[in-house]
Design a protein around this motif. Structure first.
Motif, PDB file in Angstrom:
ATOM      1  N   GLY A 247     126.679  58.975  74.925  1.00 49.14           N
ATOM      2  CA  GLY A 247     127.486  57.858  75.386  1.00 49.14           C
ATOM      3  C   GLY A 247     127.569  56.760  74.351  1.00 49.14           C
ATOM      4  N   VAL A 248     127.567  55.527  74.828  1.00 53.62           N
ATOM      5  CA  VAL A 248     127.759  54.395  73.932  1.00 53.62           C
ATOM      6  C   VAL A 248     126.589  54.258  72.956  1.00 53.62           C
ATOM      7  N   ARG A 249     125.371  54.609  73.403  1.00 54.32           N
ATOM      8  CA  ARG A 249     124.231  54.509  72.504  1.00 54.32           C
ATOM      9  C   ARG A 249     124.365  55.485  71.339  1.00 54.32           C
ATOM     10  N   LYS A 250     124.869  56.672  71.603  1.00 53.00           N
ATOM     11  CA  LYS A 250     125.087  57.654  70.536  1.00 53.00           C
ATOM     12  C   LYS A 250     126.158  57.163  69.578  1.00 53.00           C
ATOM     13  N   ALA A 251     127.242  56.596  70.127  1.00 50.64           N
ATOM     14  CA  ALA A 251     128.318  56.093  69.274  1.00 50.64           C
ATOM     15  C   ALA A 251     127.822  54.962  68.379  1.00 50.64           C
ATOM     16  N   VAL A 252     127.009  54.055  68.946  1.00 50.98           N
ATOM     17  CA  VAL A 252     126.447  52.954  68.160  1.00 50.98           C
ATOM     18  C   VAL A 252     125.536  53.493  67.063  1.00 50.98           C
ATOM     19  N   ALA A 253     124.693  54.456  67.414  1.00 49.39           N
ATOM     20  CA  ALA A 253     123.763  55.023  66.433  1.00 49.39           C
ATOM     21  C   ALA A 253     124.508  55.664  65.266  1.00 49.39           C
ATOM     22  N   GLU A 254     125.565  56.393  65.576  1.00 47.26           N
ATOM     23  CA  GLU A 254     126.333  57.052  64.519  1.00 47.26           C
ATOM     24  C   GLU A 254     127.042  56.037  63.625  1.00 47.26           C
ATOM     25  N   ALA A 255     127.621  54.996  64.246  1.00 44.48           N
ATOM     26  CA  ALA A 255     128.321  53.985  63.458  1.00 44.48           C
ATOM     27  C   ALA A 255     127.363  53.201  62.576  1.00 44.48           C
ATOM     28  N   MET A 256     126.193  52.839  63.114  1.00 42.73           N
ATOM     29  CA  MET A 256     125.225  52.084  62.330  1.00 42.73           C
ATOM     30  C   MET A 256     124.654  52.928  61.184  1.00 42.73           C
ATOM     31  N   SER A 257     124.404  54.196  61.452  1.00 44.42           N
ATOM     32  CA  SER A 257     123.902  55.073  60.393  1.00 44.42           C
ATOM     33  C   SER A 257     124.933  55.225  59.283  1.00 44.42           C
ATOM     34  N   ARG A 258     126.188  55.370  59.676  1.00 50.03           N
ATOM     35  CA  ARG A 258     127.234  55.521  58.668  1.00 50.03           C
ATOM     36  C   ARG A 258     127.398  54.242  57.863  1.00 50.03           C
ATOM     37  N   SER A 259     127.286  53.090  58.533  1.00 51.89           N
ATOM     38  CA  SER A 259     127.402  51.815  57.833  1.00 51.89           C
ATOM     39  C   SER A 259     126.314  51.686  56.778  1.00 51.89           C
ATOM     40  N   ARG A 260     125.076  51.959  57.170  1.00 48.46           N
ATOM     41  CA  ARG A 260     123.965  51.811  56.225  1.00 48.46           C
ATOM     42  C   ARG A 260     124.019  52.856  55.114  1.00 48.46           C
ATOM     43  N   PHE A 332     133.968  40.601  68.419  1.00 43.65           N
ATOM     44  CA  PHE A 332     132.784  39.796  68.738  1.00 43.65           C
ATOM     45  C   PHE A 332     131.843  40.658  69.564  1.00 43.65           C
ATOM     46  N   ALA A 333     130.563  40.509  69.303  1.00 47.07           N
ATOM     47  CA  ALA A 333     129.556  41.332  69.975  1.00 47.07           C
ATOM     48  C   ALA A 333     129.349  40.842  71.400  1.00 47.07           C
ATOM     49  N   ALA A 334     129.365  41.773  72.358  1.00 48.98           N
ATOM     50  CA  ALA A 334     129.153  41.450  73.770  1.00 48.98           C
ATOM     51  C   ALA A 334     128.084  42.374  74.336  1.00 48.98           C
ATOM     52  N   GLN A 335     127.033  41.786  74.872  1.00 49.20           N
ATOM     53  CA  GLN A 335     125.960  42.583  75.465  1.00 49.20           C
ATOM     54  C   GLN A 335     126.373  43.023  76.866  1.00 49.20           C
ATOM     55  N   THR A 336     126.271  44.325  77.135  1.00 49.69           N
ATOM     56  CA  THR A 336     126.645  44.865  78.437  1.00 49.69           C
ATOM     57  C   THR A 336     125.551  45.795  78.932  1.00 49.69           C
ATOM     58  N   ASP A 337     125.709  46.271  80.186  1.00 52.44           N
ATOM     59  CA  ASP A 337     124.744  47.226  80.729  1.00 52.44           C
ATOM     60  C   ASP A 337     124.764  48.539  79.963  1.00 52.44           C
ATOM     61  N   ARG A 338     125.866  48.822  79.260  1.00 54.60           N
ATOM     62  CA  ARG A 338     125.991  50.062  78.510  1.00 54.60           C
ATOM     63  C   ARG A 338     125.576  49.891  77.052  1.00 54.60           C
ATOM     64  N   LEU A 340     125.412  47.246  73.399  1.00 56.55           N
ATOM     65  CA  LEU A 340     126.172  46.241  72.670  1.00 56.55           C
ATOM     66  C   LEU A 340     127.540  46.812  72.309  1.00 56.55           C
ATOM     67  N   LEU A 341     128.593  46.177  72.813  1.00 55.34           N
ATOM     68  CA  LEU A 341     129.959  46.587  72.520  1.00 55.34           C
ATOM     69  C   LEU A 341     130.653  45.495  71.713  1.00 55.34           C
ATOM     70  N   VAL A 342     131.678  45.883  70.959  1.00 53.98           N
ATOM     71  CA  VAL A 342     132.379  44.931  70.114  1.00 53.98           C
ATOM     72  C   VAL A 342     133.884  45.009  70.405  1.00 53.98           C
ATOM     73  N   PRO A 343     134.335  44.348  71.474  1.00 53.74           N
ATOM     74  CA  PRO A 343     135.785  44.263  71.697  1.00 53.74           C
ATOM     75  C   PRO A 343     136.410  43.329  70.678  1.00 53.74           C
ATOM     76  N   SER A 344     137.686  43.500  70.417  1.00 53.96           N
ATOM     77  CA  SER A 344     138.333  42.668  69.402  1.00 53.96           C
ATOM     78  C   SER A 344     139.549  41.952  69.964  1.00 53.96           C
ATOM     79  N   ILE A 345     139.751  40.740  69.481  1.00 47.60           N
ATOM     80  CA  ILE A 345     140.910  39.924  69.854  1.00 47.60           C
ATOM     81  C   ILE A 345     142.020  40.234  68.863  1.00 47.60           C
ATOM     82  N   ARG A 346     143.052  40.901  69.324  1.00 47.13           N
ATOM     83  CA  ARG A 346     144.139  41.280  68.433  1.00 47.13           C
ATOM     84  C   ARG A 346     145.005  40.060  68.087  1.00 47.13           C
ATOM     85  N   GLY A 347     145.360  39.981  66.811  1.00 53.85           N
ATOM     86  CA  GLY A 347     146.159  38.840  66.363  1.00 53.85           C
ATOM     87  C   GLY A 347     145.450  37.524  66.576  1.00 53.85           C
ATOM     88  N   ALA A 348     144.133  37.523  66.370  1.00 52.16           N
ATOM     89  CA  ALA A 348     143.355  36.307  66.630  1.00 52.16           C
ATOM     90  C   ALA A 348     143.778  35.151  65.737  1.00 52.16           C
TER      91      ALA A 348
END
Length: 466
Positions: A247-260, A332-338, A340-348
């Motif tokens: 789920g979201v934890r796996k997606a976060v782990a993969e993205a963070m590993s790829r970033s580093r 922007f980072a938003a803490q949720t029950d699932r 840490l998610l990062v929704p984005s404001i389009r055309g901010a």
């Protein structure tokens, strides 16, 4: 009687499976084309899956908590299938992969625009689509009063409604988490809401009453990774639990590993006197309590102004090129029950502080409700992280891949500070910028960070030019 098997469709964004959260129908229910039949949770969001077939529900392939792979059976329907699904059924018989599905967003309608009985929605299942379907879709979120509860099996008598096989009637992810953390099974809790809907107070009452916690339900999957117990060979300690990374934890782990792994990051930071900004917002709030933006919205406005001056930080590296964007989608980072998610404001970059504040509040609520779309969570070009809400001063954040930078804001607290040659108590915060050193050097990163810091220290002067 013909039977159609609806396979879990491709949910987009390269997702290969989804966790079944709730069934929205029972075996024996009559359903229409486009009617949502299940809620599934992916690594990106919580979505409803509509049926491309009309008829009688014959089989529900799975129970709440099961992980279903894309292309595997989700639901079987007896009776006349939807004509619009013919192309998909042909591909299915040929063994082809089901075509990609676009789950419609807020604009989706549940009935034909012209009210006709033979018009499909036309925008729910793109690829094997629903135009010319069998009628309007009737959303069945809850069973009718007095009717059987939603479940993975045949409708049960009312007396058996509280049995362990009943799928819980619960909507809020917060309620699910509260029960899970307390060791309770939702299907064993009597709901006080309409039609037995389990509410937060029901879970809290069960916890206060000392309801017996059932054994943890092992996550689907073969082998020891799905079960607790045993002794860890390396430490000699007993293993209390094993939690599959999904789920979201796996997606976060993969993205963070790829970033580093791929991004050579560097970090710069500065302490900033936020007293003037705090006082400015306080004065605005006294005059207009309902429409005053939060501090994060003001900082976001300063960040966007800084990116206009240092556009290198609003870019990414792709196929050996630096791709720079015309506009900013501010994540922007938003803490949720699932997690840490990062929704984005389009055309901010086109919004003022009030507009940014409204979008931050809206997207935070959407993310916490599990309704953020994959596009909401993957379209950012720069990320702002307010970890001060956790009571910490600073953090060496990890860049949200594939972006080029992330700015963190620590808590604003009273500290001794030299102002106008005198020692005084001021509202001080720490700003930390982590950036991709391939895209820019310290001069650019430092210039951007100093600009944002100066804007926070002299907000009126900067806002006058925005």
């Amino acid at each position: 009687m013909s039977r159609q098997v609806f396979m879990l469709p491709d949910l987009g964004e390269g997702l290969t499976n989804a966790e079944l959260v709730n069934w929205l129908v029972n075996v024996g229910d009559e359903i229409r084309v486009d009617q949502p039949v299940a809620e599934v949770e992916t690594a990106k969001s919580l979505v409803e899956v509509p049926s491309p077939y009309a008829g009688t529900v014959a089989t529900l392939h799975g129970s709440a908590g099961d992980v279903i792979d894309v292309g595997k059976p989700l639901i079987s329907v007896d009776g006349a299938g939807a004509p619009a699904a013919d192309a998909y059924r042909t591909e299915e018989r040929a063994g082809a992969k089901p075509p990609a599905v676009e789950l419609a967003g807020p604009g989706r309608t549940d009935s034909p625009a012209d009210g006709s009985a033979d018009a499909g929605s036309g925008n729910v299942l793109i690829g094997y689509g629903t135009p010319g379907g069998l009628g309007s879709a009737r959303r069945t979120r809850r069973p009718k009063a007095g009717g059987p509860p939603r479940g993975a099996g045949a409708p049960a008598p009312a007396a058996a409604a509280s049995g362990p096989d009943r799928a819980p009637l619960v909507v809020s992810p917060l309620v699910r988490k509260l029960a899970r953390d307390g060791g309770l099974r939702l299907e064993q809790i009597a709901g006080s809401g309409p039609d037995g809907l389990v509410r937060r107070r029901d879970v809290e009452a069960a916890l206060a009453a000392g309801a017996p916690a059932s054994a943890p339900v092992s996550a689907p999957g073969p082998g020891p990774a799905a079960a607790a117990g045993g002794t860890d060979a390396r430490t000699g300690l007993g293993i209390a639990a094993r939690t599959p990374l999904r789920g979201v934890r796996k997606a976060v782990a993969e993205a963070m590993s790829r970033s580093r792994t791929e991004i050579p990051e560097a970090t710069v930071w500065v302490d900033v006197d936020a007293t003037a900004l705090v006082e400015l917002r306080r004065d605005l709030k006294e005059r207009d309590p309902e429409n005053t933006p939060g501090l994060l919205a003001f900082i976001a406005r300063f960040v966007l102004a800084g990116l206009a001056r240092f556009p290198e930080l609003n870019s990414r590296i792709e196929d050996g090129e630096i791709v720079r964007f015309d506009g900013v989608n501010l994540g922007f980072a938003a803490q949720t029950d699932r997690g840490l998610l990062v929704p984005s404001i389009r055309g901010a970059d086109r919004l003022n502080a009030r507009g940014l504040d409204a979008e931050i509040r809206r997207l935070t609520a959407v993310a916490r409700d599990g309704k953020a779309s994959p596009a909401d969570l993957t379209s950012g070009t720069f990320t702002l992280n307010n970890y001060g809400v956790f009571g910490v001063d600073g953090s060496a954040a990890i860049i949200n891949y594939p972006e080029a930078a992330i700015l963190g804001v620590g808590r604003i607290i009273d500290r001794p500070w030299v102002a106008h040659g005198q020692l005084a108590v001021r509202k001080v915060a720490e700003l930390v910028l982590v950036f991709d050193h391939r895209i820019c050097d310290g001069g650019t990163a430092g210039g951007f960070l100093r600009y944002v810091a100066d804007a926070i220290e002299n907000p009126a002067a900067v806002l006058a030019d925005l």
